[in-house]
Write a protein that holds these residues in place. Structure first.
Motif, PDB file in Angstrom:
ATOM      1  N   TYR A   1       0.813  -1.213   0.000  1.00 20.31           N
ATOM      2  CA  TYR A   1       0.000   0.000   0.000  1.00 20.31           C
ATOM      3  C   TYR A   1       0.851   1.271   0.000  1.00 20.31           C
ATOM      4  N   VAL A   2       2.055   1.200   0.582  1.00 11.85           N
ATOM      5  CA  VAL A   2       2.960   2.354   0.604  1.00 11.85           C
ATOM      6  C   VAL A   2       4.371   1.837   0.367  1.00 11.85           C
ATOM      7  N   PHE A   3       5.087   2.520  -0.542  1.00  6.42           N
ATOM      8  CA  PHE A   3       6.484   2.188  -0.796  1.00  6.42           C
ATOM      9  C   PHE A   3       7.205   3.472  -1.189  1.00  6.42           C
ATOM     10  N   ASN A   4       8.083   3.946  -0.291  1.00  6.59           N
ATOM     11  CA  ASN A   4       8.883   5.126  -0.583  1.00  6.59           C
ATOM     12  C   ASN A   4      10.255   4.980   0.064  1.00  6.59           C
ATOM     13  N   GLU A   5      10.951   6.076   0.229  1.00  8.15           N
ATOM     14  CA  GLU A   5      12.315   6.027   0.750  1.00  8.15           C
ATOM     15  C   GLU A   5      12.372   5.535   2.195  1.00  8.15           C
ATOM     16  N   ASN A   6      11.309   5.780   2.942  1.00  7.00           N
ATOM     17  CA  ASN A   6      11.346   5.500   4.381  1.00  7.00           C
ATOM     18  C   ASN A   6      10.398   4.411   4.833  1.00  7.00           C
ATOM     19  N   VAL A   7       9.292   4.195   4.120  1.00  5.20           N
ATOM     20  CA  VAL A   7       8.204   3.349   4.632  1.00  5.20           C
ATOM     21  C   VAL A   7       7.832   2.287   3.606  1.00  5.20           C
TER      22      VAL A   7
ATOM     23  N   ARG B   1     -17.733  -8.845  13.549  1.00  6.46           N
ATOM     24  CA  ARG B   1     -16.696  -7.835  13.562  1.00  6.46           C
ATOM     25  C   ARG B   1     -15.364  -8.340  13.015  1.00  6.46           C
ATOM     26  N   PHE B   2     -15.218  -9.644  12.825  1.00  2.40           N
ATOM     27  CA  PHE B   2     -14.000 -10.162  12.212  1.00  2.40           C
ATOM     28  C   PHE B   2     -13.902  -9.783  10.735  1.00  2.40           C
ATOM     29  N   GLU B   3     -15.044  -9.510  10.101  1.00  2.74           N
ATOM     30  CA  GLU B   3     -15.039  -9.213   8.672  1.00  2.74           C
ATOM     31  C   GLU B   3     -15.847  -7.977   8.292  1.00  2.74           C
ATOM     32  N   MET B   4     -16.657  -7.449   9.195  1.00  4.71           N
ATOM     33  CA  MET B   4     -17.528  -6.318   8.871  1.00  4.71           C
ATOM     34  C   MET B   4     -17.488  -5.297  10.006  1.00  4.71           C
ATOM     35  N   PHE B   5     -17.730  -4.023   9.644  1.00  3.40           N
ATOM     36  CA  PHE B   5     -17.799  -2.924  10.611  1.00  3.40           C
ATOM     37  C   PHE B   5     -16.497  -2.795  11.388  1.00  3.40           C
ATOM     38  N   THR B   6     -15.378  -2.920  10.701  1.00  2.00           N
ATOM     39  CA  THR B   6     -14.064  -2.805  11.323  1.00  2.00           C
ATOM     40  C   THR B   6     -13.077  -2.298  10.276  1.00  2.00           C
ATOM     41  N   SER B   7     -11.791  -2.293  10.595  1.00  2.00           N
ATOM     42  CA  SER B   7     -10.775  -1.867   9.628  1.00  2.00           C
ATOM     43  C   SER B   7     -10.737  -2.834   8.455  1.00  2.00           C
ATOM     44  N   ARG B   8     -10.514  -2.283   7.268  1.00  2.00           N
ATOM     45  CA  ARG B   8     -10.611  -3.083   6.051  1.00  2.00           C
ATOM     46  C   ARG B   8      -9.517  -4.136   5.966  1.00  2.00           C
ATOM     47  N   HIS B   9      -8.335  -3.849   6.505  1.00  2.00           N
ATOM     48  CA  HIS B   9      -7.222  -4.793   6.431  1.00  2.00           C
ATOM     49  C   HIS B   9      -6.400  -4.730   7.705  1.00  2.00           C
ATOM     50  N   LEU B  10      -5.707  -5.817   8.002  1.00  2.00           N
ATOM     51  CA  LEU B  10      -4.609  -5.800   8.951  1.00  2.00           C
ATOM     52  C   LEU B  10      -3.374  -5.303   8.202  1.00  2.00           C
ATOM     53  N   LEU B  11      -2.650  -4.369   8.792  1.00  2.00           N
ATOM     54  CA  LEU B  11      -1.499  -3.775   8.123  1.00  2.00           C
ATOM     55  C   LEU B  11      -0.238  -3.959   8.948  1.00  2.00           C
ATOM     56  N   ILE B  12       0.875  -4.015   8.240  1.00  2.00           N
ATOM     57  CA  ILE B  12       2.190  -4.001   8.872  1.00  2.00           C
ATOM     58  C   ILE B  12       3.019  -2.955   8.149  1.00  2.00           C
ATOM     59  N   ARG B  13       3.645  -2.067   8.915  1.00  2.00           N
ATOM     60  CA  ARG B  13       4.415  -0.956   8.346  1.00  2.00           C
ATOM     61  C   ARG B  13       5.862  -1.056   8.822  1.00  2.00           C
ATOM     62  N   PHE B  14       6.788  -1.032   7.871  1.00  2.00           N
ATOM     63  CA  PHE B  14       8.217  -1.061   8.156  1.00  2.00           C
ATOM     64  C   PHE B  14       8.775   0.350   7.944  1.00  2.00           C
ATOM     65  N   ASN B  15       9.445   0.889   8.970  1.00  2.00           N
ATOM     66  CA  ASN B  15      10.048   2.216   8.884  1.00  2.00           C
ATOM     67  C   ASN B  15      11.556   2.060   9.044  1.00  2.00           C
TER      68      ASN B  15
END
Length: 379
Positions: free
Chosen positions: A61-67, A149-163
């Protein structure tokens, strides 16, 4: 989608009495014991190059110099079944309430200008559907909503961010799955770094990243599944090497991955159903291929539920301190510790800390099993 994460979190905060009672009933289940030497070997393997062709299969979802930000979580490709069942129950409740309220409205109209018309049928329908629907609604709110709530009415994805500037890893999870966690890059081990730590040669599983209790700060092992399900160990190696080089050496020289949008496009719901199945299509006999084709309507139904789930969820949003981490003049997020949780959760985590404790030294060598057979007679 969050079912696996929820189970892992429950295992971490499970009351000690219930755990001991479960272990007495299931004596065949053995806890995995990790020794300090084994953990050092896994961390050392994660610091080495895994392959010469790093590649990320995404979703990124994000790819740049830092993240570098990717999708995480187990069984994301199986998402949709709970949504279909939940929508079925919700539609039943709405339909039942509509019939009951229409019957009540008709009774009110009859009472306002009653001229001897029969009303027993309407009264029966109103009482039956109202009582039945309210019982179903109560049962659903008490026991079923947590699964919805495991699939509806919550965040669309589980995310992992590397900085790579702060040398930290951030996990975006709902509060009932452990919440947002900040982990150090130093101390990570990966299923793509060494075949010894890979489960079933990596077939059908995403890349696994692990932080032991010595590095996680939460007194438990943090296990995170990253990206798509793999078809072989080579794909896990390439995925891990892409992440390792980004964090240790920077984005220079890495192939730029395809950036996935957070908007819920239909193909984002149907393509995950076939993650990890390429291996079976290539090497399976014709009978199995025909069987998979016959199951295609089931994939279509689950894919539709997957898309509905995406539509009824919202884009995950990081806290401001994590969004700005690594920028000039901005603070570095503190690593997550057990003190960041509510008091009752802290107590549970401390009680169960022994489950993830690492034993010092090396694993003792197994003694050769003495044969119980009698030696054969020389005659």
């Amino acid at each position: 989608m969050y079912f696996f994460e929820w189970l892992s979190w429950l295992a971490a905060i499970d009351p000690k009495e219930e755990r001991e009672a479960f272990e007495k009933q299931n004596k065949t289940i053995k806890k995995r014991i990790i020794y300090e030497s084994e953990e050092e070997e896994e961390i050392a393997a994660a610091k080495k190059s895994a392959c010469d062709a790093p590649k990320s299969r995404g979703p990124v979802y994000v790819f740049n110099e830092n993240v570098l930000e990717m999708r995480s979580g187990m069984w994301e490709d199986k998402r949709g079944l709970i949504s279909i069942l939940s929508l079925t129950v919700i539609i039943m409740i709405i339909s039942g309430l509509e019939i009951a309220f229409n019957s009540i409205k008709t009774l009110i109209d009859l009472a306002s200008d009653y001229q001897g018309e029969p009303y027993g049928e309407r009264l029966y329908l109103a009482l039956f559907f109202l009582s039945t629907t309210l019982c179903i609604l109560w049962f659903y709110l008490k026991y079923g909503l947590r699964f919805t709530r495991f699939e509806m009415f919550t965040s669309r994805h589980l995310l992992i961010r590397f900085n790579r500037i702060t040398q930290q890893v951030y996990l975006h999870r709902p509060a009932y799955c452990g919440g947002i966690v900040t982990l150090p890059w130093n101390g990570v081990s990966s299923s793509g770094a060494d075949k010894k730590s890979t489960i079933a040669s990596g077939v059908g599983l995403p890349l696994a990243l692990t932080w032991s209790s010595a590095f996680s700060g939460t007194l438990r092992t943090e296990l995170i599944w990253v990206g798509k399900s793999s078809n072989n160990f080579t794909e896990l190696q390439a995925e891990w090497e892409f992440i390792r080089r980004f964090m240790d050496e920077g984005p220079e020289g890495l192939p730029r991955p395809h950036i996935t949008s957070h908007f819920p496009w239909p193909w984002q719901a149907f393509t995950p159903q076939f993650e990890g199945l390429t291996h079976y299509f290539r090497s399976s006999p014709r009978v199995l291929k025909c069987g998979l084709l016959l199951l295609s309507p089931a994939f279509l139904i689950i894919g539709t539920g997957h898309w509905v789930s995406l539509l009824l969820c919202w884009k995950p949003r990081w806290p401001k301190i994590i969004r700005e981490a690594g920028l000039p003049g901005k603070p570095v997020p503190a690593l997550t510790t057990v003190d960041d949780y509510p008091p009752h959760i802290q107590e549970r985590l401390r009680e169960n800390a022994y489950l993830w404790a690492i034993r010092p030294g090396k694993r003792p060598e197994r003694k050769p099993r003495a044969s119980k057979r009698r030696p054969k007679s020389p005659i």
